[in-house]
Design a protein around this motif. Sequence first.
Motif, mmCIF file in Angstrom:
data_model
loop_
_atom_site.group_PDB
_atom_site.id
_atom_site.type_symbol
_atom_site.label_atom_id
_atom_site.label_comp_id
_atom_site.label_asym_id
_atom_site.label_seq_id
_atom_site.Cartn_x
_atom_site.Cartn_y
_atom_site.Cartn_z
ATOM 1 N N ASP A 110 58.968 59.227 53.352
ATOM 2 C CA ASP A 110 58.055 58.395 52.559
ATOM 3 C C ASP A 110 57.908 56.975 53.097
ATOM 4 O OD1 ASP A 110 57.780 60.546 50.742
ATOM 5 O OD2 ASP A 110 59.596 59.906 49.688
ATOM 6 N N ILE A 111 58.250 56.773 54.363
ATOM 7 C CA ILE A 111 58.089 55.449 54.967
ATOM 8 C C ILE A 111 56.784 55.416 55.745
ATOM 9 C CG2 ILE A 111 58.910 53.950 56.818
ATOM 10 C CD1 ILE A 111 61.691 54.327 55.917
ATOM 11 N N GLU A 112 55.985 54.397 55.489
ATOM 12 C CA GLU A 112 54.714 54.228 56.194
ATOM 13 C C GLU A 112 54.526 52.754 56.518
ATOM 14 O OE1 GLU A 112 49.942 55.108 55.528
ATOM 15 O OE2 GLU A 112 51.437 55.995 54.193
ATOM 16 N N VAL A 113 54.238 52.470 57.775
ATOM 17 C CA VAL A 113 54.026 51.090 58.196
ATOM 18 C C VAL A 113 52.637 50.650 57.751
ATOM 19 C CG1 VAL A 113 53.791 49.548 60.185
ATOM 20 C CG2 VAL A 113 55.567 51.303 60.172
ATOM 21 N N ASP A 114 52.562 49.507 57.094
ATOM 22 C CA ASP A 114 51.294 48.957 56.633
ATOM 23 C C ASP A 114 50.417 48.603 57.837
ATOM 24 O OD1 ASP A 114 49.437 46.624 55.866
ATOM 25 O OD2 ASP A 114 50.180 47.278 53.908
ATOM 26 N N ARG A 115 49.176 49.059 57.835
ATOM 27 C CA ARG A 115 48.292 48.853 58.988
ATOM 28 C C ARG A 115 47.959 47.374 59.200
ATOM 29 N NH1 ARG A 115 45.979 53.209 61.222
ATOM 30 N NH2 ARG A 115 43.971 52.235 61.697
ATOM 31 N N GLN A 116 47.951 46.589 58.139
ATOM 32 C CA GLN A 116 47.705 45.164 58.316
ATOM 33 C C GLN A 116 48.890 44.475 59.003
ATOM 34 O OE1 GLN A 116 45.225 43.207 58.231
ATOM 35 N NE2 GLN A 116 43.745 44.655 57.411
ATOM 36 N N HIS A 117 50.093 44.935 58.683
ATOM 37 C CA HIS A 117 51.264 44.400 59.384
ATOM 38 C C HIS A 117 51.195 44.764 60.865
ATOM 39 C CE1 HIS A 117 53.628 44.543 55.330
ATOM 40 N NE2 HIS A 117 52.825 43.493 55.416
ATOM 41 N N LEU A 118 50.760 46.003 61.138
ATOM 42 C CA LEU A 118 50.619 46.445 62.520
ATOM 43 C C LEU A 118 49.544 45.628 63.235
ATOM 44 C CD1 LEU A 118 51.456 48.478 64.689
ATOM 45 C CD2 LEU A 118 49.755 50.060 63.781
ATOM 46 N N ARG A 119 48.440 45.352 62.538
ATOM 47 C CA ARG A 119 47.364 44.562 63.151
ATOM 48 C C ARG A 119 47.845 43.158 63.506
ATOM 49 N NH1 ARG A 119 44.380 40.640 63.257
ATOM 50 N NH2 ARG A 119 45.399 39.720 61.445
ATOM 51 N N ARG A 120 48.582 42.534 62.594
ATOM 52 C CA ARG A 120 49.076 41.177 62.859
ATOM 53 C C ARG A 120 50.033 41.169 64.040
ATOM 54 N NH1 ARG A 120 48.820 40.598 57.148
ATOM 55 N NH2 ARG A 120 50.967 41.286 56.894
ATOM 56 N N ALA A 121 50.873 42.184 64.117
ATOM 57 C CA ALA A 121 51.814 42.267 65.237
ATOM 58 C C ALA A 121 51.068 42.464 66.555
ATOM 59 C CB ALA A 121 52.801 43.412 65.012
ATOM 60 N N CYS A 122 50.009 43.280 66.539
ATOM 61 C CA CYS A 122 49.192 43.479 67.732
ATOM 62 C C CYS A 122 48.496 42.180 68.134
ATOM 63 C CB CYS A 122 48.148 44.568 67.498
ATOM 64 S SG CYS A 122 48.782 46.251 67.566
ATOM 65 N N GLU A 123 48.054 41.420 67.137
ATOM 66 C CA GLU A 123 47.395 40.149 67.433
ATOM 67 C C GLU A 123 48.364 39.191 68.115
ATOM 68 O OE1 GLU A 123 45.058 36.434 65.267
ATOM 69 O OE2 GLU A 123 45.792 38.100 64.054
ATOM 70 N N VAL A 124 49.597 39.152 67.624
ATOM 71 C CA VAL A 124 50.611 38.299 68.255
ATOM 72 C C VAL A 124 50.843 38.735 69.697
ATOM 73 C CG1 VAL A 124 53.054 37.653 68.236
ATOM 74 C CG2 VAL A 124 51.762 37.681 66.100
ATOM 75 N N GLN A 125 50.953 40.045 69.908
ATOM 76 C CA GLN A 125 51.136 40.564 71.258
ATOM 77 C C GLN A 125 49.973 40.176 72.160
ATOM 78 O OE1 GLN A 125 51.760 44.876 70.906
ATOM 79 N NE2 GLN A 125 53.691 44.598 71.971
ATOM 80 N N ALA A 126 48.746 40.372 71.660
ATOM 81 C CA ALA A 126 47.553 40.117 72.462
ATOM 82 C C ALA A 126 47.431 38.636 72.819
ATOM 83 C CB ALA A 126 46.310 40.586 71.713
ATOM 84 N N LYS A 127 47.680 37.772 71.842
ATOM 85 C CA LYS A 127 47.583 36.336 72.114
ATOM 86 C C LYS A 127 48.678 35.885 73.066
ATOM 87 C CE LYS A 127 45.274 32.557 71.421
ATOM 88 N NZ LYS A 127 43.848 32.467 71.752
ATOM 89 N N SER A 128 49.878 36.404 72.896
ATOM 90 C CA SER A 128 50.989 36.051 73.783
ATOM 91 C C SER A 128 50.690 36.491 75.217
ATOM 92 C CB SER A 128 52.287 36.711 73.306
ATOM 93 O OG SER A 128 52.670 36.221 72.038
ATOM 94 N N HIS A 129 50.080 37.673 75.359
ATOM 95 C CA HIS A 129 49.732 38.177 76.683
ATOM 96 C C HIS A 129 48.725 37.246 77.357
ATOM 97 C CE1 HIS A 129 49.779 41.508 79.571
ATOM 98 N NE2 HIS A 129 48.488 41.278 79.748
ATOM 99 N N LEU A 130 47.714 36.849 76.611
ATOM 100 C CA LEU A 130 46.694 35.957 77.145
ATOM 101 C C LEU A 130 47.289 34.607 77.547
ATOM 102 C CD1 LEU A 130 43.772 35.064 77.693
ATOM 103 C CD2 LEU A 130 43.534 34.616 75.230
ATOM 104 N N LEU A 131 48.110 34.039 76.678
ATOM 105 C CA LEU A 131 48.720 32.737 76.980
ATOM 106 C C LEU A 131 49.638 32.811 78.194
ATOM 107 C CD1 LEU A 131 49.544 31.446 73.379
ATOM 108 C CD2 LEU A 131 47.610 30.835 74.842
ATOM 109 N N HIS A 132 50.344 33.931 78.316
ATOM 110 C CA HIS A 132 51.247 34.116 79.456
ATOM 111 C C HIS A 132 50.455 34.157 80.763
ATOM 112 C CE1 HIS A 132 54.701 35.465 81.757
ATOM 113 N NE2 HIS A 132 53.968 36.451 82.234
#
Length: 214
Positions: free
Chosen positions: A91-113
């Motif tokens: 019964d565990i499900e990751v919230d898609r908005q939490h996943l989206r925010r984490a992806c955004e952090v990854q994407a921005k960090s990649h660009l800045l790097h």
Amino acid sequence: MAADCRRVFEDRFVALVASGPDSGVVFAHGIGPGDLEALGALTDTWHHDGLGTPLLLTPEEFRRSLDAFPIEYQAIIDRHVLIAGTAPFQDIEVDRQHLRRACEVQAKSHLLHLRQGWMEATGHDDRLATLIAQSATPLHALLSNVARLQGANTDDSKHAALAGARCAGLDEDLVRQILLLESAPDHARHLVRRLHEYLQASERLWAFVDGWTT
């Protein structure tokens, strides 16, 4: 490792799951200093057998930190192999908005790097090649997470990354060549001339994730 953990935690042991070829997670009800001391004495043996030191979590910690580590925990849920016990994923499900925010952090960090690395390379092609080669694995992970966000099948990691690139409208040929650097980093020098395209693609990828809605 499973036998060792059962012996240390006794009736507090919940499960050992493999989360990768040599990595795992141990779940137990309550984790104290004495447990860490006992398990610490076993890590050299595990390493000798080719096993990494496992993560230690209580089921409650796992549930309550889903919002903080949605990408990492979703990967464990999706790809785990149960070694012993009962995995606490019911019964565990990751919230898609939490996943989206984490992806955004990854994407921005990649660009800045990439931007910072380009400046620091000061026009030296060998440094730029190293920058591109070292970015291949993070890009692979990021695109796979974008594919997961879009509901694509992520069982095949390489196909998932390309699916993520298609979702974001990126140049698949460029992405494919960058991903190949994971196994052939010496080829990165040939991509230095396309670094401006890579930077533009990274900007597009961040904008895509930033604007994603359920």
